[in-house]
Design a protein around this motif. Structure first.
Motif, PDB file in Angstrom:
ATOM      1  N   GLN A  66      -3.596   3.581   0.263  1.00  0.00           N
ATOM      2  CA  GLN A  66      -3.764   3.089  -1.346  1.00  0.00           C
ATOM      3  C   GLN A  66      -2.424   2.550  -1.786  1.00  0.00           C
ATOM      4  OE1 GLN A  66      -4.580   6.874  -3.009  1.00  0.00           O
ATOM      5  NE2 GLN A  66      -6.498   6.859  -2.502  1.00  0.00           N
ATOM      6  N   PRO A  67      -2.336   1.086  -1.299  1.00  0.00           N
ATOM      7  CA  PRO A  67      -1.353   0.360  -1.844  1.00  0.00           C
ATOM      8  C   PRO A  67      -1.348   0.208  -3.332  1.00  0.00           C
ATOM      9  CG  PRO A  67      -2.462  -0.651   0.053  1.00  0.00           C
ATOM     10  CD  PRO A  67      -3.211   0.587  -0.403  1.00  0.00           C
ATOM     11  N   SER A  68      -0.045  -0.146  -3.935  1.00  0.00           N
ATOM     12  CA  SER A  68      -0.079  -0.187  -5.534  1.00  0.00           C
ATOM     13  C   SER A  68      -0.705  -1.268  -6.030  1.00  0.00           C
ATOM     14  CB  SER A  68       1.471  -0.004  -5.681  1.00  0.00           C
ATOM     15  OG  SER A  68       2.102  -1.285  -5.401  1.00  0.00           O
ATOM     16  N   CYS A  69      -0.723  -2.360  -5.402  1.00  0.00           N
ATOM     17  CA  CYS A  69      -1.372  -3.607  -5.914  1.00  0.00           C
ATOM     18  C   CYS A  69      -2.886  -3.226  -6.536  1.00  0.00           C
ATOM     19  CB  CYS A  69      -1.609  -4.712  -4.900  1.00  0.00           C
ATOM     20  SG  CYS A  69      -2.071  -6.173  -5.509  1.00  0.00           S
ATOM     21  N   PRO A  70      -3.165  -3.654  -7.629  1.00  0.00           N
ATOM     22  CA  PRO A  70      -4.394  -3.381  -8.294  1.00  0.00           C
ATOM     23  C   PRO A  70      -5.524  -4.191  -7.617  1.00  0.00           C
ATOM     24  CG  PRO A  70      -3.133  -4.559  -9.990  1.00  0.00           C
ATOM     25  CD  PRO A  70      -2.209  -4.243  -8.725  1.00  0.00           C
ATOM     26  N   LYS A  71      -5.158  -5.310  -7.214  1.00  0.00           N
ATOM     27  CA  LYS A  71      -6.273  -6.259  -6.677  1.00  0.00           C
ATOM     28  C   LYS A  71      -6.765  -5.696  -5.317  1.00  0.00           C
ATOM     29  CE  LYS A  71      -4.824 -10.387  -8.532  1.00  0.00           C
ATOM     30  NZ  LYS A  71      -6.201 -10.358  -9.560  1.00  0.00           N
ATOM     31  N   LEU A  72      -6.004  -4.703  -4.596  1.00  0.00           N
ATOM     32  CA  LEU A  72      -6.886  -3.928  -3.583  1.00  0.00           C
ATOM     33  C   LEU A  72      -7.584  -2.776  -3.556  1.00  0.00           C
ATOM     34  CD1 LEU A  72      -3.563  -4.417  -1.068  1.00  0.00           C
ATOM     35  CD2 LEU A  72      -5.396  -5.818  -1.419  1.00  0.00           C
ATOM     36  N   ARG A  73      -7.643  -2.414  -4.733  1.00  0.00           N
ATOM     37  CA  ARG A  73      -8.576  -1.419  -5.216  1.00  0.00           C
ATOM     38  C   ARG A  73     -10.072  -1.419  -4.766  1.00  0.00           C
ATOM     39  NH1 ARG A  73      -6.855  -0.902 -11.615  1.00  0.00           N
ATOM     40  NH2 ARG A  73      -4.420  -0.069 -10.865  1.00  0.00           N
ATOM     41  N   SER A  74     -10.430  -2.738  -4.701  1.00  0.00           N
ATOM     42  CA  SER A  74     -11.899  -2.927  -4.485  1.00  0.00           C
ATOM     43  C   SER A  74     -12.278  -4.458  -4.147  1.00  0.00           C
ATOM     44  CB  SER A  74     -13.048  -2.406  -5.531  1.00  0.00           C
ATOM     45  OG  SER A  74     -13.155  -3.001  -6.720  1.00  0.00           O
ATOM     46  N   ASP A  80      -8.388 -13.925  -7.116  1.00  0.00           N
ATOM     47  CA  ASP A  80      -7.190 -14.579  -7.634  1.00  0.00           C
ATOM     48  C   ASP A  80      -6.009 -13.956  -7.129  1.00  0.00           C
ATOM     49  OD1 ASP A  80      -6.314 -16.857  -9.123  1.00  0.00           O
ATOM     50  OD2 ASP A  80      -5.516 -15.625 -10.721  1.00  0.00           O
ATOM     51  N   CYS A  81      -5.870 -13.466  -5.670  1.00  0.00           N
ATOM     52  CA  CYS A  81      -4.837 -12.970  -5.062  1.00  0.00           C
ATOM     53  C   CYS A  81      -3.597 -14.135  -5.039  1.00  0.00           C
ATOM     54  CB  CYS A  81      -5.037 -12.594  -3.812  1.00  0.00           C
ATOM     55  SG  CYS A  81      -3.739 -12.092  -2.768  1.00  0.00           S
ATOM     56  N   GLN A  86       3.989 -19.478   2.803  1.00  0.00           N
ATOM     57  CA  GLN A  86       5.421 -20.136   2.896  1.00  0.00           C
ATOM     58  C   GLN A  86       6.390 -19.780   1.704  1.00  0.00           C
ATOM     59  OE1 GLN A  86       4.289 -24.320   2.901  1.00  0.00           O
ATOM     60  NE2 GLN A  86       4.430 -24.365   5.297  1.00  0.00           N
ATOM     61  N   THR A  87       5.683 -19.596   0.447  1.00  0.00           N
ATOM     62  CA  THR A  87       6.628 -19.218  -0.446  1.00  0.00           C
ATOM     63  C   THR A  87       6.750 -17.726  -0.841  1.00  0.00           C
ATOM     64  OG1 THR A  87       4.741 -19.224  -1.975  1.00  0.00           O
ATOM     65  CG2 THR A  87       6.074 -21.172  -1.815  1.00  0.00           C
ATOM     66  N   PHE A  88       5.763 -17.037  -0.195  1.00  0.00           N
ATOM     67  CA  PHE A  88       5.937 -15.555  -0.375  1.00  0.00           C
ATOM     68  C   PHE A  88       5.649 -15.124  -1.657  1.00  0.00           C
ATOM     69  CE2 PHE A  88       7.149 -11.116   0.150  1.00  0.00           C
ATOM     70  CZ  PHE A  88       6.451 -10.466   1.087  1.00  0.00           C
ATOM     71  N   LEU A  89       4.842 -15.630  -2.412  1.00  0.00           N
ATOM     72  CA  LEU A  89       4.340 -15.539  -4.081  1.00  0.00           C
ATOM     73  C   LEU A  89       2.949 -15.273  -4.064  1.00  0.00           C
ATOM     74  CD1 LEU A  89       6.250 -18.562  -5.485  1.00  0.00           C
ATOM     75  CD2 LEU A  89       6.893 -16.176  -5.410  1.00  0.00           C
ATOM     76  N   CYS A  90       2.672 -14.506  -5.186  1.00  0.00           N
ATOM     77  CA  CYS A  90       1.160 -14.129  -5.226  1.00  0.00           C
ATOM     78  C   CYS A  90       0.839 -13.746  -6.847  1.00  0.00           C
ATOM     79  CB  CYS A  90       0.660 -12.877  -4.302  1.00  0.00           C
ATOM     80  SG  CYS A  90       1.528 -11.254  -5.264  1.00  0.00           S
ATOM     81  N   ARG A  91      -0.005 -13.213  -7.025  1.00  0.00           N
ATOM     82  CA  ARG A  91      -0.659 -13.260  -8.558  1.00  0.00           C
ATOM     83  C   ARG A  91       0.067 -11.942  -8.953  1.00  0.00           C
ATOM     84  NH1 ARG A  91      -1.925 -16.772 -12.237  1.00  0.00           N
ATOM     85  NH2 ARG A  91      -3.590 -16.128 -13.615  1.00  0.00           N
ATOM     86  N   GLU A  92       0.465 -10.891  -8.277  1.00  0.00           N
ATOM     87  CA  GLU A  92       1.062  -9.696  -8.598  1.00  0.00           C
ATOM     88  C   GLU A  92       2.323  -9.682  -7.999  1.00  0.00           C
ATOM     89  OE1 GLU A  92      -0.201  -7.547 -10.738  1.00  0.00           O
ATOM     90  OE2 GLU A  92      -2.200  -8.403 -10.994  1.00  0.00           O
ATOM     91  N   PRO A  93       3.337 -10.270  -8.375  1.00  0.00           N
ATOM     92  CA  PRO A  93       4.642 -10.452  -7.710  1.00  0.00           C
ATOM     93  C   PRO A  93       5.484  -9.087  -7.679  1.00  0.00           C
ATOM     94  CG  PRO A  93       4.675 -11.555  -9.943  1.00  0.00           C
ATOM     95  CD  PRO A  93       3.238 -11.401  -9.581  1.00  0.00           C
ATOM     96  N   ASP A  94       5.162  -8.313  -8.715  1.00  0.00           N
ATOM     97  CA  ASP A  94       5.760  -6.783  -8.858  1.00  0.00           C
ATOM     98  C   ASP A  94       5.278  -5.759  -7.629  1.00  0.00           C
ATOM     99  OD1 ASP A  94       7.203  -7.735 -11.051  1.00  0.00           O
ATOM    100  OD2 ASP A  94       5.704  -6.684 -12.408  1.00  0.00           O
ATOM    101  N   HIS A  95       4.126  -6.377  -7.019  1.00  0.00           N
ATOM    102  CA  HIS A  95       3.582  -5.494  -5.827  1.00  0.00           C
ATOM    103  C   HIS A  95       3.707  -6.035  -4.378  1.00  0.00           C
ATOM    104  CE1 HIS A  95       1.792  -2.771  -8.957  1.00  0.00           C
ATOM    105  NE2 HIS A  95       1.562  -3.726  -9.566  1.00  0.00           N
ATOM    106  N   ILE A  96       4.225  -7.227  -4.432  1.00  0.00           N
ATOM    107  CA  ILE A  96       4.196  -7.854  -3.206  1.00  0.00           C
ATOM    108  C   ILE A  96       4.905  -7.383  -2.039  1.00  0.00           C
ATOM    109  CG2 ILE A  96       5.927  -9.469  -3.729  1.00  0.00           C
ATOM    110  CD1 ILE A  96       3.905 -11.588  -2.269  1.00  0.00           C
ATOM    111  N   GLU A  97       6.288  -6.876  -2.516  1.00  0.00           N
ATOM    112  CA  GLU A  97       7.105  -6.068  -1.542  1.00  0.00           C
ATOM    113  C   GLU A  97       6.579  -5.133  -0.588  1.00  0.00           C
ATOM    114  OE1 GLU A  97       9.888  -7.235  -0.030  1.00  0.00           O
ATOM    115  OE2 GLU A  97      10.321  -8.846  -1.509  1.00  0.00           O
TER     116      GLU A  97
END
Length: 308
Positions: A66-74, A80-81, A86-97
């Motif tokens: 159950q990862p913290s990123c809200p986009k992985l709930r369902s 819009d992930c 290359q940049t290691f960026l996404c729409r939810e940067p607080d959860h990417i690590e």
């Protein structure tokens, strides 16, 4: 084509997977097919051979925590992930690590998103049973359209929901579904009929329909892309043509009406790996084709692909 495809499905265990409703095995096969998008087959294969790919079990294991990123709930949350490798960026940067999605060493971030979107679709939309979902969709489509159901409506019953999976085009979906439906279980008549109707329109097929004058004569001229699958587009033209051809003359084990076979014949006529007759390497598309040894020269309109 059909003999080779059936042999491939038997040897790979995919036919047994269909019989067992084994969604993880079908996922692993599908994600491999989808990995060929955007580059040559040789480049895609070489990367997967060196780095491997992602499996159903891989994603199932990391999502069970159950990862913290809200986009992985369902599946419906996964929108819009925008993960970029290359940049290691996404729409939810607080959860990417802490996000498991970037952990898989796929060719680009787009494929990571496709893998997770496909997994979530199979888990949440198909309820973990892709074979059962296909059976239900085809049965419902046939019921709604009657005994003489239109192939287009049956085809769309599968393509439209599956096209919501991130990064998947109608062309690649049609190619993958055609193989699965034709060879997954020859005893499922609805599968075979639907698979036979799955045509994959690439630039070779579209350009052939343009050069020969088919698009102009049928008042169906359009640019390559979504218009190829729109009503009256390339897919519909090939399907209509197939109604006049008894495909059993060429493929006795297949259906009478076989649009996929007609599309493959056009593609082989054009591709460098096939007959290498009608393509941009052979024709200067600023002008009408000047080939004198083309077998359909007398019937072809020889329309330039691009205006001067």
């Amino acid at each position: 084509m059909l003999i080779d495809l059936n042999d491939q499905f038997r040897r790979s265990g995919l036919r047994k997977a269909v019989a067992r409703h084994d969604t993880p095995v079908l996922f692993d096969w599908l994600i491999g097919v989808l990995s060929y998008q955007g580059v040559s087959d040789a480049i895609a294969w070489a990367y997967m051979d060196q780095h491997g790919t992602v499996t159903f079990a891989d994603i199932d294991a990391v999502l069970s925590d159950q990862p913290s990123c809200p986009k992985l709930r369902s599946y419906w949350h996964f929108d819009d992930c925008r993960f970029a490798k290359q940049t290691f960026l996404c729409r939810e940067p607080d959860h990417i690590e802490a996000c498991p999605l970037p952990l898989h060493d796929l060719r680009n971030g787009r494929l990571n998103q496709t893998a997770y979107s496909l997994f979530l679709f199979l888990r949440d939309v198909c309820d973990g049973d892709l074979v059962g979902w296909i059976d239900a969709k085809l049965a419902n489509a046939v019921h709604n359209t009657g005994a003489g159901h239109h192939a287009e409506l049956v085809r769309q019953a599968l393509l439209e929901p599956l096209s919501g999976i991130y990064g998947v085009s109608f062309k690649v979906l049609s190619m993958a579904l055609a193989d699965l439906l034709l060879a997954g279980d020859p005893g499922r008549r609805r599968w075979v009929k639907a698979g036979a109707s799955m045509v994959a329109i690439d630039t070779l097929v579209h350009n052939w329909l343009h050069r020969t004058g088919c698009l102009r004569d049928l008042e169906a001229e359009h640019g390559y892309g979504a218009g190829c699958y729109a009503p009256g587009g390339c897919a519909d033209i090939i399907e209509a043509a197939s109604q006049s051809i008894d495909a059993r003359r060429f493929c006795p084990e297949g259906p009478v009406v076989f649009p996929r076979l007609i599309q493959k014949a056009i593609w082989l006529f054009c591709t460098e790996a096939g007959h290498d007759i009608c393509n941009g390497n052979r024709i200067d598309d600023r002008f009408a084709c000047r080939s004198q040894d083309c077998p359909i020269r007398e019937q072809c309109r020889c329309i330039p692909l691009r205006s001067r």
